[in-house]
Scaffold this motif. Structure first.
Motif, PDB file in Angstrom:
ATOM      1  N   THR A 177       0.857  -1.178   0.076  1.00 40.27           N
ATOM      2  CA  THR A 177      -0.006   0.149  -0.028  1.00 40.27           C
ATOM      3  C   THR A 177       0.893   1.215  -0.022  1.00 40.27           C
ATOM      4  OG1 THR A 177      -0.170   0.171   2.415  1.00 40.27           O
ATOM      5  CG2 THR A 177      -1.764  -1.188   1.291  1.00 40.27           C
ATOM      6  N   ARG A 178       0.318   2.337  -0.317  1.00 39.49           N
ATOM      7  CA  ARG A 178       1.236   3.581  -0.292  1.00 39.49           C
ATOM      8  C   ARG A 178       1.838   4.026   1.171  1.00 39.49           C
ATOM      9  NH1 ARG A 178      -0.045   9.243   0.520  1.00 39.49           N
ATOM     10  NH2 ARG A 178       1.437  10.605  -0.597  1.00 39.49           N
ATOM     11  N   LYS A 179       0.879   3.798   2.096  1.00 40.73           N
ATOM     12  CA  LYS A 179       1.468   3.645   3.471  1.00 40.73           C
ATOM     13  C   LYS A 179       2.858   2.680   3.972  1.00 40.73           C
ATOM     14  CE  LYS A 179      -2.600   5.524   5.984  1.00 40.73           C
ATOM     15  NZ  LYS A 179      -3.969   5.197   6.891  1.00 40.73           N
ATOM     16  N   GLU A 180       2.593   1.544   3.538  1.00 43.41           N
ATOM     17  CA  GLU A 180       3.566   0.611   3.437  1.00 43.41           C
ATOM     18  C   GLU A 180       4.828   1.248   2.811  1.00 43.41           C
ATOM     19  OE1 GLU A 180       0.793  -3.406   4.359  1.00 43.41           O
ATOM     20  OE2 GLU A 180       1.569  -2.784   2.158  1.00 43.41           O
ATOM     21  N   LEU A 181       4.829   1.528   1.685  1.00 41.40           N
ATOM     22  CA  LEU A 181       6.049   2.109   0.890  1.00 41.40           C
ATOM     23  C   LEU A 181       6.558   3.219   1.356  1.00 41.40           C
ATOM     24  CD1 LEU A 181       7.454   1.409  -1.971  1.00 41.40           C
ATOM     25  CD2 LEU A 181       5.830   3.273  -3.126  1.00 41.40           C
ATOM     26  N   LEU A 182       5.795   4.221   2.029  1.00 41.42           N
ATOM     27  CA  LEU A 182       6.181   5.584   2.264  1.00 41.42           C
ATOM     28  C   LEU A 182       7.085   4.990   3.781  1.00 41.42           C
ATOM     29  CD1 LEU A 182       3.693   8.243   1.664  1.00 41.42           C
ATOM     30  CD2 LEU A 182       5.680   7.489   0.261  1.00 41.42           C
ATOM     31  N   LYS A 183       6.703   4.089   4.499  1.00 42.06           N
ATOM     32  CA  LYS A 183       7.303   3.793   5.615  1.00 42.06           C
ATOM     33  C   LYS A 183       8.719   3.364   5.429  1.00 42.06           C
ATOM     34  CE  LYS A 183       6.692   0.880   9.852  1.00 42.06           C
ATOM     35  NZ  LYS A 183       5.748  -0.202  10.392  1.00 42.06           N
ATOM     36  N   VAL A 184       9.030   2.569   4.386  1.00 40.12           N
ATOM     37  CA  VAL A 184      10.155   2.042   4.044  1.00 40.12           C
ATOM     38  C   VAL A 184      10.874   2.963   3.184  1.00 40.12           C
ATOM     39  CG1 VAL A 184      11.417   0.124   2.757  1.00 40.12           C
ATOM     40  CG2 VAL A 184       9.123  -0.286   4.144  1.00 40.12           C
ATOM     41  N   ARG A 185      10.421   3.491   2.200  1.00 40.90           N
ATOM     42  CA  ARG A 185      11.075   4.363   1.334  1.00 40.90           C
ATOM     43  C   ARG A 185      11.136   5.855   1.625  1.00 40.90           C
ATOM     44  NH1 ARG A 185      11.576   1.816  -3.841  1.00 40.90           N
ATOM     45  NH2 ARG A 185      11.908  -0.368  -3.634  1.00 40.90           N
ATOM     46  N   GLY A 186      10.306   6.346   2.415  1.00 45.47           N
ATOM     47  CA  GLY A 186      10.183   7.957   2.695  1.00 45.47           C
ATOM     48  C   GLY A 186       9.378   8.725   1.723  1.00 45.47           C
ATOM     49  N   ILE A 187       9.054   9.886   1.894  1.00 47.18           N
ATOM     50  CA  ILE A 187       8.233  10.644   1.157  1.00 47.18           C
ATOM     51  C   ILE A 187       8.827  11.108  -0.138  1.00 47.18           C
ATOM     52  CG2 ILE A 187       6.897  11.601   2.891  1.00 47.18           C
ATOM     53  CD1 ILE A 187       8.411  14.031   2.821  1.00 47.18           C
ATOM     54  N   GLY A 188      10.321  10.840  -0.211  1.00 44.32           N
ATOM     55  CA  GLY A 188      10.922  11.397  -1.280  1.00 44.32           C
ATOM     56  C   GLY A 188      11.174  10.247  -2.452  1.00 44.32           C
ATOM     57  N   THR A 189      10.409   9.345  -2.446  1.00 45.82           N
ATOM     58  CA  THR A 189      10.652   8.069  -3.563  1.00 45.82           C
ATOM     59  C   THR A 189       9.634   8.534  -4.571  1.00 45.82           C
ATOM     60  OG1 THR A 189      10.313   5.854  -3.877  1.00 45.82           O
ATOM     61  CG2 THR A 189       8.628   6.821  -2.183  1.00 45.82           C
ATOM     62  N   ASP A 190      10.122   9.501  -5.305  1.00 43.82           N
ATOM     63  CA  ASP A 190       9.225  10.035  -6.427  1.00 43.82           C
ATOM     64  C   ASP A 190       9.361   9.066  -7.720  1.00 43.82           C
ATOM     65  OD1 ASP A 190       8.124  11.955  -5.120  1.00 43.82           O
ATOM     66  OD2 ASP A 190       9.906  13.430  -5.856  1.00 43.82           O
ATOM     67  N   PHE A 191      10.200   8.533  -7.872  1.00 44.48           N
ATOM     68  CA  PHE A 191      10.720   7.514  -9.146  1.00 44.48           C
ATOM     69  C   PHE A 191      10.649   6.285  -8.967  1.00 44.48           C
ATOM     70  CE2 PHE A 191      12.559  11.725  -9.968  1.00 44.48           C
ATOM     71  CZ  PHE A 191      12.376  11.937 -11.219  1.00 44.48           C
ATOM     72  N   HIS A 192      10.562   5.660  -7.895  1.00 43.53           N
ATOM     73  CA  HIS A 192      10.272   4.140  -7.598  1.00 43.53           C
ATOM     74  C   HIS A 192       8.975   4.073  -6.820  1.00 43.53           C
ATOM     75  CE1 HIS A 192      14.457   4.537  -8.994  1.00 43.53           C
ATOM     76  NE2 HIS A 192      14.767   5.294  -7.890  1.00 43.53           N
ATOM     77  N   PHE A 193       7.859   3.937  -7.561  1.00 43.96           N
ATOM     78  CA  PHE A 193       6.666   4.217  -6.768  1.00 43.96           C
ATOM     79  C   PHE A 193       5.493   2.997  -7.168  1.00 43.96           C
ATOM     80  CE2 PHE A 193       3.101   6.970  -5.124  1.00 43.96           C
ATOM     81  CZ  PHE A 193       3.588   7.011  -3.904  1.00 43.96           C
ATOM     82  N   ASN A 194       5.477   2.041  -6.633  1.00 49.32           N
ATOM     83  CA  ASN A 194       4.509   0.931  -7.057  1.00 49.32           C
ATOM     84  C   ASN A 194       3.433   0.614  -5.998  1.00 49.32           C
ATOM     85  OD1 ASN A 194       6.418  -0.131  -5.177  1.00 49.32           O
ATOM     86  ND2 ASN A 194       5.842  -2.374  -5.897  1.00 49.32           N
ATOM     87  N   PRO A 195       2.692   1.587  -5.424  1.00 46.99           N
ATOM     88  CA  PRO A 195       1.571   1.013  -4.355  1.00 46.99           C
ATOM     89  C   PRO A 195       0.346   0.746  -5.161  1.00 46.99           C
ATOM     90  CG  PRO A 195       1.910   3.411  -4.634  1.00 46.99           C
ATOM     91  CD  PRO A 195       3.054   3.053  -5.354  1.00 46.99           C
TER      92      PRO A 195
END
Length: 213
Positions: A177-195
């Protein structure tokens, strides 16, 4: 003109890298990189450089502008994640989709899933915004690092609904999910985004894009 340079490990070159001059039985079109482009199966699209001008061999990464300022993710712990290559597992529902208008009854929820780490082994579909998940049927394929079609039958009762899909690949990785991704990658993960993303179906049948906020 804007020029893109990427550092690619030699292991990938020896594995399945291609220098491509044609596609679908015809020369590459300009928008696809004519006259030559690099194609790296399973890797993020920015590494498959279009309008290829030259290849240079080195003993270490070039640390170019694009792979330092653009394709590097600042992580929550203050470090940075560099050289993201493999496409993480991802799925998208293609039908139904905007601007389609649904009527009550049975619909085939269908879409595509892919991963840069081999094969997709499972796709699940939710029709209640992620509260419950059900396995979709995968179209048989022998392709590796190739998209696979998934389908799940759904009876729409006329109430508001949110359709989601999530993929799992043969490494066991599950699309987050988006929350799971941002928890690991942070809010700066603009180019590697697969939620996980999907579609909202309103009670009047109109379909609009939906993602977790």
């Amino acid at each position: 003109a804007c020029m893109l340079t990427r550092s690619i490990p030699m292991a990938k070159a020896w594995d399945d890298a291609l220098i491509v001059w044609a596609q679908n039985g015809e020369p590459l079109r300009p928008e696809q990189g004519f006259p030559l482009r690099l194609l790296l199966p399973g890797w993020e699209g920015n590494t498959s450089v279009k309008w290829l001008r030259r290849l240079e061999l080195g003993t270490q990464p070039w640390m170019t502008r694009w792979e330092t300022s653009k394709y590097t993710d600042p992580l929550p712990d203050g470090t940075a994640r560099q050289f993201s290559f493999d496409m993480d597992a991802k799925s998208v529902i293609t039908v139904p989709a905007f601007p389609q208008v649904l009527t009550k009854g049975w619909w085939s929820v269908s879409g595509l899933a892919w991963t840069g780490r081999g094969k997709i082994t499972r796709v699940e579909v939710s029709t209640d915004n992620g509260r419950s998940w059900h396995d979709a049927e995968l179209t048989p394929t022998t392709g590796v690092k190739a998209p696979v079609r998934f389908t799940r039958e759904w009876e729409w009762d006329g109430n508001d609904a949110v359709l989601l899909s999530r993929a799992t690949d043969e490494t066991g990785y599950v699309q987050p999910t988006r929350k799971e991704l941002l928890k690991v990658r942070g809010i700066g993960t603009d180019f590697h985004f697969n939620p996980v993303v999907g579609w909202k179906v309103a009670s009047d049948g109109h379909v609009t894009f939906h993602w977790e906020t």
